[in-house]
Structures are given as structure tokens and as C-alpha cells.
Design a protein around this motif. Structure first.
Motif, short mmCIF file in Angstrom:
data_model
loop_
_atom_site.label_atom_id
_atom_site.label_comp_id
_atom_site.label_asym_id
_atom_site.label_seq_id
_atom_site.Cartn_x
_atom_site.Cartn_y
_atom_site.Cartn_z
N ALA A 1 7.85 -10.62 10.11
CA ALA A 1 7.15 -10.52 11.39
C ALA A 1 5.72 -10.02 11.21
CB ALA A 1 7.92 -9.59 12.32
N GLY A 2 5.43 -9.44 10.07
CA GLY A 2 4.11 -8.91 9.79
C GLY A 2 4.15 -8.09 8.53
N VAL A 3 3.05 -7.39 8.23
CA VAL A 3 2.99 -6.50 7.07
C VAL A 3 3.14 -5.07 7.59
CG1 VAL A 3 1.61 -5.70 5.13
CG2 VAL A 3 1.51 -8.11 5.82
N GLY A 4 4.28 -4.47 7.33
CA GLY A 4 4.54 -3.12 7.81
C GLY A 4 3.86 -2.05 6.98
N LEU A 5 3.44 -2.42 5.76
CA LEU A 5 2.75 -1.47 4.88
C LEU A 5 1.89 -2.26 3.91
CD1 LEU A 5 2.25 1.30 3.50
CD2 LEU A 5 4.25 0.83 2.10
N PHE A 6 0.57 -2.11 4.02
CA PHE A 6 -0.33 -2.67 3.01
C PHE A 6 -0.91 -1.50 2.23
CE2 PHE A 6 -4.05 -4.40 1.01
CZ PHE A 6 -3.66 -5.69 0.66
N ARG A 7 -0.56 -1.42 0.94
CA ARG A 7 -1.01 -0.31 0.09
C ARG A 7 -2.45 -0.57 -0.33
NH1 ARG A 7 3.77 -2.27 -2.16
NH2 ARG A 7 5.61 -0.98 -1.82
N THR A 8 -3.36 0.27 0.12
CA THR A 8 -4.78 0.03 -0.18
C THR A 8 -5.22 0.62 -1.51
OG1 THR A 8 -5.44 2.02 1.02
CG2 THR A 8 -5.36 -0.04 2.27
N GLU A 9 -4.35 1.41 -2.16
CA GLU A 9 -4.81 2.08 -3.39
C GLU A 9 -4.98 1.13 -4.56
OE1 GLU A 9 -0.44 2.96 -2.70
OE2 GLU A 9 -2.31 3.20 -1.61
N LEU A 10 -4.32 -0.05 -4.53
CA LEU A 10 -4.42 -0.95 -5.67
C LEU A 10 -5.86 -1.43 -5.89
CD1 LEU A 10 -1.16 -3.06 -5.38
CD2 LEU A 10 -1.71 -1.30 -7.04
N GLN A 11 -6.62 -1.55 -4.83
CA GLN A 11 -8.01 -1.96 -4.98
C GLN A 11 -8.84 -0.86 -5.67
OE1 GLN A 11 -6.38 -2.66 -1.85
NE2 GLN A 11 -6.01 -4.60 -2.89
N PHE A 12 -8.34 0.37 -5.64
CA PHE A 12 -9.03 1.49 -6.30
C PHE A 12 -8.51 1.69 -7.72
CE2 PHE A 12 -9.81 2.22 -1.89
CZ PHE A 12 -10.98 2.96 -1.79
N LEU A 13 -7.23 1.37 -7.95
CA LEU A 13 -6.61 1.65 -9.24
C LEU A 13 -6.96 0.64 -10.31
CD1 LEU A 13 -3.03 2.62 -7.97
CD2 LEU A 13 -4.63 4.15 -9.11
N THR A 14 -7.32 -0.56 -9.92
CA THR A 14 -7.52 -1.63 -10.90
C THR A 14 -8.97 -1.81 -11.32
OG1 THR A 14 -7.64 -3.22 -9.06
CG2 THR A 14 -5.50 -2.92 -10.13
N VAL A 15 -9.85 -0.90 -10.92
CA VAL A 15 -11.25 -0.94 -11.34
C VAL A 15 -11.63 0.41 -11.92
CG1 VAL A 15 -11.94 -2.71 -9.67
CG2 VAL A 15 -11.99 -0.32 -8.99
#
Length: 755
Positions: free
Chosen positions: A465-479
Motif C-alpha cells: 500500500a506504500g512505504v511504511g519505512l524508508f531508511r535514509t541512513e544508507l545514503q550517508f553510510l555508502t559515501v
């Protein structure tokens, strides 16, 4: 070291090499080797013990002890002097063996007439393969040179054992890397996979442990070390960090590369007859053995630096490893000690599975593996030591089991299981566009968890039905530096575009604990899960959080925006974070930027304290999501990364369900929407029970939506609530038995539902 002693050592090693190169069976080779060592060292006994299994040593060859004891005498690790050498990974040198603590008399060997004893571990890279022993009738302690010489011989034996030179009739003599082996670990991401091993850091195989020309080997060693030093200097010059602590670590790395003591020890090993790469590996094995004995974390880390440098030097000397350009095998399953999120993302979806020796179920690698829907096993023993590139491997991500070089019966059973699961998934796909509605008409909205753009196609494919949790830390962890606001805004905008109008809940940066940014100073906290993490970091260091909120607001650009703050432990934390969002909205308005059509500000309820927070908290939040993984571990005081305790406590324990019901009641009173997010939301039995308690939104990994929807549609949620209430009143510790009985009784076909 005397030249004559070096020469004698080289002569012995050359004779060993000739013996090992001869066309003879494994047992014959071992027998000749023990005779050769005894004769060369002038001792009456030389014996070789090899591991039969992880806890048992077997006498595989001897010169001087009774021949009938071979393959009959066995010792447990830690038993007798031989067992103590194996356990400690360090030599024992005594002139009166029977008087030593832990001595065990083995009458079948006839060793009672020998007083002196010198035992050294046969080990490679810290892995104990066996024990090499010499004994004499005379009471004498062996000299430092004799000890050193025996260690060099043991090093060569370890290399040849690794290469399978002693395959023979004794089970303990079976070649390494050929026997079927099973490893058990923790489940980082569920799923099953069959494929072939790809080692992230393949171990270097030393095929020439003995060299004839010490001077030529020293030249090779010096050239290799010079190349290593240049590469380390380049690493330092190109590093982006200016952090003092990190620079100190890198400087320590350079210090090891320039260590004169390290070079001197390797040169002495070469003088004894070892090749350059064998000398490097001998010192590396010694460092690893010391590493396991050092209690101080800082010193262990420095020894780890030396270990890493040794690996680099070995790859330079042998031309093996990452620089060979080898291609991934068909259906690759990645094996690594550990791996960072950036490195894992480079492999992408081409991997069929991942097995880590270390790692944790909440590590960066686990987060990426879940995002890519790749089965992951963590804490899988010493698999990177045992596995070789191309080995056949089965990964059972449901039970945390890895079968390396499996037998045919295991393979057939595993394939049957995978075929059944594939057929089941096909049935689930037919439910994609149907509602998750129980037989009683109760509807539950099923949402998916995500953290990468690669996750978003699953939004449509799974029927979420949607995204109940989008983890934003991956954009910080991979750089390796703080991302720019514009880059983050572009990423979040692409996420909203891909969602095509379906709701996306962005959880703000959840770092700290086991998720340490590459450019962030790691804290040595005694209990990181309860330490400086998530919202605590955001409020103490508001600059990054403000930048992230600005990026989210700009990404929405007229669309609805849902922001959720993690790890709230008291009302003021949420109030301060909420006010920060409102302030940034006002700032963006003043700058003339387009604001979201509607902004929802929610909280993750992960701490028991917030269950009993003032009602104002529930009224202030636009929505609340139960963070089941953390809430459960804190409620039961059971670390979810500790396999000994995490499975001890049932999610359907009456006490925990009472806690969930209290949250439902308080959210209902405040008319605040509630969801449950976590591993348990994706388990069908748990999911229908949460629904029965009144939770109407569940968020899970995409692959779980089908099984959960399947069971909800076959269950009368209202009747299930009655069963749960009755079980609670009965005084049962868990409602699971009663729930399973109801589901099995009403729907016989459901007996295969995962529990």
C-alpha cells in the motif's frame, strides 16, 4: 643467529620439500617427514597430530612412539600437553613433561620413557591445523634456535596440509577444502540460495613455502615492501578525512609498513629456508595468534592493521587476490569476514546470497542485503578460511545454516524446499491486487520497508500500500563524506516519483549504535544500542538533521511528506524534533520554495518509556510506528543480536501483547494512526495477531507481504481476538499454541504456514 644453524634449517626444509613432492600417499609422506625431522634435529621422537574435527586431535604419524598408536590415539583440545598447545596456539617447552600441569599419560604410545617435550602448533593464519611434537629421553629444555626451527618446519607443514598433501586413510588426514562442512549463524536476511562461493578477500595460497636462494627471496621481499609502502603513502595522500583520530590510525598503518622489526623477523625466516611469501605468512600467523590473546581493544585493532598489511604484501608477492581479474562464478554467493555497505552495493543484485564471519543482524551489510532481498547469514564461524572460490554452497536464510560442499542428499532436499517455496510465491503473486481483508471484513494495510532506489520496483510488484519505512541512513553510510543537500533532495524526489502517489514515510537519520558513518568518530560505548544514537545524535548535532529536513521538504515540492523520528525516549525529544520540522517549513516558505501539500510528523515507538508517556505525546504525533525490533529487545532485556537469548522470548508472549494493546488503546484515544514495523510484522502468525489487537497498518520486507496477506485473507480476525483473550485469561505465558490450534483447526491447508 649462527650461519650453520640457518644452513641446517634450510637443508631440512629442502629435504621436506623433496619428500612432499614425491609421488607417494599421504600416510607415507607423513611417516617419512617424522623420521626426517627426528634425524635432522637429533631427537628420539617426532609426532604429528592433526585435527580430526574441531575439538579432537589424532596422532597421524610418529617416529619413536609405538606404530600401533597411529590413528588410534586421540586427544580433546586442552587435554594433555598436546591439547594445551592446540588450545593456546603457543609452544610448550619442558624438560620434564610428566611433571607439567595437565600432562596426560597415554600408555598405548609408550611415551613414558621420554622426559623432554617440545610441541608447536601447526597453524596457518591463526587457524590451528594440528600440533608438531619432538621428545627425548634426556631431561633438557630445547634451545630458542631449536624452537624457532621447529616453528619454521610447522609452518611448511601447515602450507602443505592446506594444499592437501596428506590425504590418506585417517579421517584426520582428509584434505582441507574438500569435505562437506556445515556452518550455523544468525539470520540477517531470510531466503534460500544455491550457488558457488565468491570470496570477497580470497586467501592467498602459498605454493612455494621453501626457497633455495635466500638472497633472491630477500630482494623479492624488499621490492614487495617498497611497493606496499608506496601504496600506503598513496592511501594517506588520497584520504578525504582530516579527522585527527582517523589520521592517527592511518599513520599507525604507515608505521607498521615501515617497521624494521617486522622486516627483520621475515628476513630471519627466509634465512631459515622459507620463501618470501611463506615468511610473511609465518609472521602473520604469529600476529593473529597474539591478536586472539590480547584483551585490549586498541592493541587488537593495531594487530588487525598488521594483518591487513600482511594480506596486501602477500597479494603483491604472489600476484593473487583482487588484482587477478577473475570473474564471478555462476550464481555467486559472497563470503567475507565482514563488508561495508558501499562494497556490497558494488556487487548489487547479481549476488544470490551473502555469508559473513562477523557482522550482525542490524549491521550496514544486513540493511543493504534486506534492501536487495539477498539472503544473508552472519556470524558464520570461520567460513572464509574453509571456503574456496567456486565451491558449491547452499544458504538457508530461514534457519541460519550454510552447507559448504554439500552431499547429494542435502542438495536434493534443499532443492525440493526451494521448489516448494517458489510455487508458494507464485500463489502469493495472484493476491497482489487483492486487499488484505480477513474473513470478518477487517482490512489491514500492508506496507513495505525500503532504503534504496533499488527497492522501489517492489512497491508495485508486491502489492504494498506504500512505504511504511524508508531508511535514509544508507545514503550517508555508502559515501565517505556528508552528502550534499541537493544530492539528498534529488534522491528523495526520485523515491517519491517511483512511489507514484503512494505514501512514503521517511525515517530521519538513524545512526550510532552499530551504524557509524565513515566520517564520524566512533564512540567506545559499553552498550551502543542504549547509547548515543538516532534522535539523540540529531538533537545534539542539529546541523545534519536540519540539512536532511530541508532536502525532504524540497524533494516533496508540493506533494505530501511524511517524516518520522527514530528512538524517541521522552516527550521533549519528539517536541524538539517536531519544532525543528516546523521551523524548516517556515524557513523554506520565506525562501520562496514550494512546500509540501501536507506534512505529517510521526515518531517511532521503540522504547518502553513511550508506552507510558503523557497522552499529549500521542496527540501531538500525526502518526506512530511501533519499532518492533528495538521495543522487543528492550522490553525483554534480550539483545536481539545475541543468539543465546534473542530466540528465548516469544513475540506472542502475553506480557508483550499487553504492551502492544496498551499502545493501540492510547493511539485510539488520541485518534492517532498506528503501524507496526519490524521483522515480526512480516511473520504471518505474528501479523494476524497484531491485527487482532487492533493494529491496522503493518510494514515489512516486500517478500513477506504475500505470505502475510495470504493468512489474513483466510482468518477471521475477530474470532482470533477471542482466542487470544481466552489464552491470556487462562494464565498461558504465550498465546501461540492457542492461535496455531485455531488456525490449523479452521484451515487445515494452513498447517504449512511459517511459525
Amino acid at each position: 643467529m649462527a650461519e650453520s644453524q640457518q644452513s641446517d634449517s634450510r637443508k631440512l626444509l629442502v629435504k621436506l620439500r623433496e619428500t612432499l613432492a614425491s609421488a607417494s600417499e599421504g600416510q607415507e609422506r607423513l611417516d617419512r617427514i617424522t623420521s626426517l625431522i627426528a634425524e635432522s634435529l637429533g631427537v628420539e621422537v617426532c609426532s604429528i597430530y592433526l585435527f580430526r574435527d574441531s575439538e579432537t586431535l589424532e596422532l597421524c604419524a610418529t617416529e619413536g612412539l609405538r606404530a600401533e598408536a597411529v590413528h588410534q590415539t586421540r586427544l580433546r583440545v586442552g587435554e594433555g600437553l598436546v591439547g594445551r598447545v592446540a588450545r593456546r596456539g603457543r609452544p610448550i617447552n619442558t624438560k620434564n613433561a610428566p611433571s607439567e600441569r595437565g600432562f596426560r599419560y597415554m600408555p598405548e604410545t609408550g611415551e613414558e620413557i621420554y622426559s623432554s617435550f617440545l610441541g608447536v602448533p601447526i597453524q596457518r593464519l591463526g587457524e590451528n591445523l594440528g600440533v608438531l611434537v619432538i621428545q627425548s629421553r634426556d631431561e633438557r629444555e630445547y634451545s630458542a634456535d631449536e624452537l624457532y626451527g621447529l616453528e619454521v618446519v610447522a609452518m611448511v607443514l601447515a602450507e602443505m596440509t592446506e594444499l592437501g598433501a596428506f590425504v590418506g586413510e585417517g579421517e584426520a588426514m582428509g584434505a582441507l577444502h574438500q569435505r562437506p562442512t556445515t556452518f550455523t549463524g544468525g539470520v540477517g536476511q531470510e531466503g534460500a540460495a544455491e550457488g558457488h562461493v565468491w570470496l570477497h578477500d580470497p586467501r592467498v595460497v602459498v605454493t612455494n613455502p621453501v626457497a633455495d636462494d635466500p638472497e633472491a627471496e630477500k630482494i623479492r621481499l624488499h621490492e614487495g615492501i617498497e611497493q606496499l609502502r608506496v601504496s600506503v603513502d598513496e592511501l594517506l595522500a588520497n584520504t578525504l578525512t582530516k579527522d585527527k583520530d582517523q589520521m592517527q590510525v592511518l599513520e599507525a598503518y604507515r608505521m607498521f609498513a615501515n617497521s624494521k622489526g617486522w622486516l627483520r623477523r621475515m628476513e630471519e625466516d627466509i634465512d631459515r629456508g622459507l620463501s618470501a611469501e611463506a615468511a610473511v605468512e609465518k609472521e602473520q600467523s604469529a600476529a593473529r595468534a597474539r591478536m586472539s590473546q590480547v584483551p585490549d581493544a586498541y592493541l587488537r585493532e593495531r594487530l588487525h592493521d598488521l594483518d591487513d598489511l600482511s594480506n596486501r604484501l602477500l597479494r603483491i608477492l604472489t600476484g593473487q587476490g583482487k588484482e587477478t581479474g577473475a570473474e564471478l562464478p555462476e550464481n555467486p554467493i559472497l563470503i567475507a569476514t565482514n563488508i561495508g555497505p558501499g562494497e556490497l552495493l558494488e556487487y548489487g543484485r547479481g549476488l544470490r546470497g551473502i555469508v559473513l564471519e562477523e557482522g550482525s543482524i542490524a549491521s550496514h551489510a544486513a540493511i543493504v542485503a534486506r534492501a536487495l532481498a539477498i539472503p544473508l547469514i552472519v556470524q558464520a564461524g570461520r567460513i572464509s578460511t574453509e571456503a574456496l572460490n567456486g565451491d558449491h554452497i547452499l544458504v538457508d536464510g530461514e534457519h541460519g545454516i550454510v552447507h559448504l560442499r554439500p552431499e547429494e542428499t542435502i542438495v536434493n532436499a534443499f532443492r525440493d524446499k526451494m521448489a516448494m517455496e517458489a510455487a508458494q510465491q507464485e500463489r502469493y503473486r495472484s493476491l497482489r491486487d487483492k486487499p488484505a481483508m480477513g474473513l470478518c471484513g477487517t482490512e489491514v494495510k500492508l506496507h513495505m520497508n525500503a532504503g534504496l532506489m533499488a527497492d522501489l520496483p517492489s512497491l508495485e510488484n508486491s502489492g504494498a500500500a506504500g512505504v511504511g519505512l524508508f531508511r535514509t541512513e544508507l545514503q550517508f553510510l555508502t559515501v565517505d563524506r556528508v552528502p550534499r543537500r541537493g544530492d539528498l533532495a534529488a534522491t528523495y524526489a526520485r523515491v517519491l516519483d517511483a512511489a507514484k502517489g503512494k505514501r512514503v514515510v521517511f525515517r530521519t537519520l538513524d545512526i550510532g549504535s552499530d551504524k557509524v558513518l565513515p566520517y564520524m568518530n566512533p564512540l567506545d560505548e559499553p552498550n551502543p544500542a542504549l547509547g548515543w544514537r538516532a534522535i539523540r545524535v540529531g538533537l545534539d548535532k542539529p546541523g545534519v538533521m536540519r540539512m536532511q529536513l530541508q532536502a525532504l521538504i524540497r524533494a516533496a515540492a508540493g506533494r505530501d511528506l511524511s517524516v518520522m523520528f527514530p528512538f524517541i525516549a521522552q516527550t521533549d525529544e519528539f517536541r524538539d524534533a517536531r519544532e525543528m520540522v516546523l521551523a524548516e517549513l517556515e524557513r523554506e516558505r520565506a525562501l520562496g520554495h514550494i512546500l509540501p501539500e501536507k506534512t505529517e510528523i510521526g515518531a517511532m515507538l521503540e522504547t518502553p518509556s513511550m508506552v507510558f508517556a503523557p497522552q499529549h505525546f500521542y496527540e501531538m504525533a500525526d502518526f506512530i510506528s511501533i519499532g518492533g525490533n528495538d521495543l522487543k529487545q528492550f522490553f525483554f532485556a534480550a539483545d536481539r543480536e545475541n543468539e543465546r537469548v534473542r530466540r528465548r522470548y516469544d513475540t506472542l508472549n502475553v506480557s508483550f501483547l499487553n504492551l502492544i494493546e496498551e499502545i493501540v488503546t492510547r493511539c485510539d484515544a488520541a485518534r492517532t494512526p498506528l503501524s507496526f514495523c519490524g521483522e515480526d510484522a512480516g511473520r504471518p502468525i505474528e501479523a494476524v495477531c497484531f491485527a487482532a489487537l487492533g493494529v491496522r497498518h503493518l510494514s515489512m520486507r516486500p517478500a513477506s507481504i504475500g505470505p502475510v496477506k495470504h493468512l489474513i485473507r483466510r482468518t477471521n480476525i475477530l474470532e482470533l481476538r477471542d482466542v487470544i483473550d481466552e489464552a491470556r485469561l487462562s494464565g498461558a505465558q504465550s498465546v501461540r499454541p492457542a492461535v496455531l490450534e485455531m488456525l490449523t483447526r479452521r484451515k487445515p491447508a494452513q498447517s504449512s504456514v511459517a511459525v
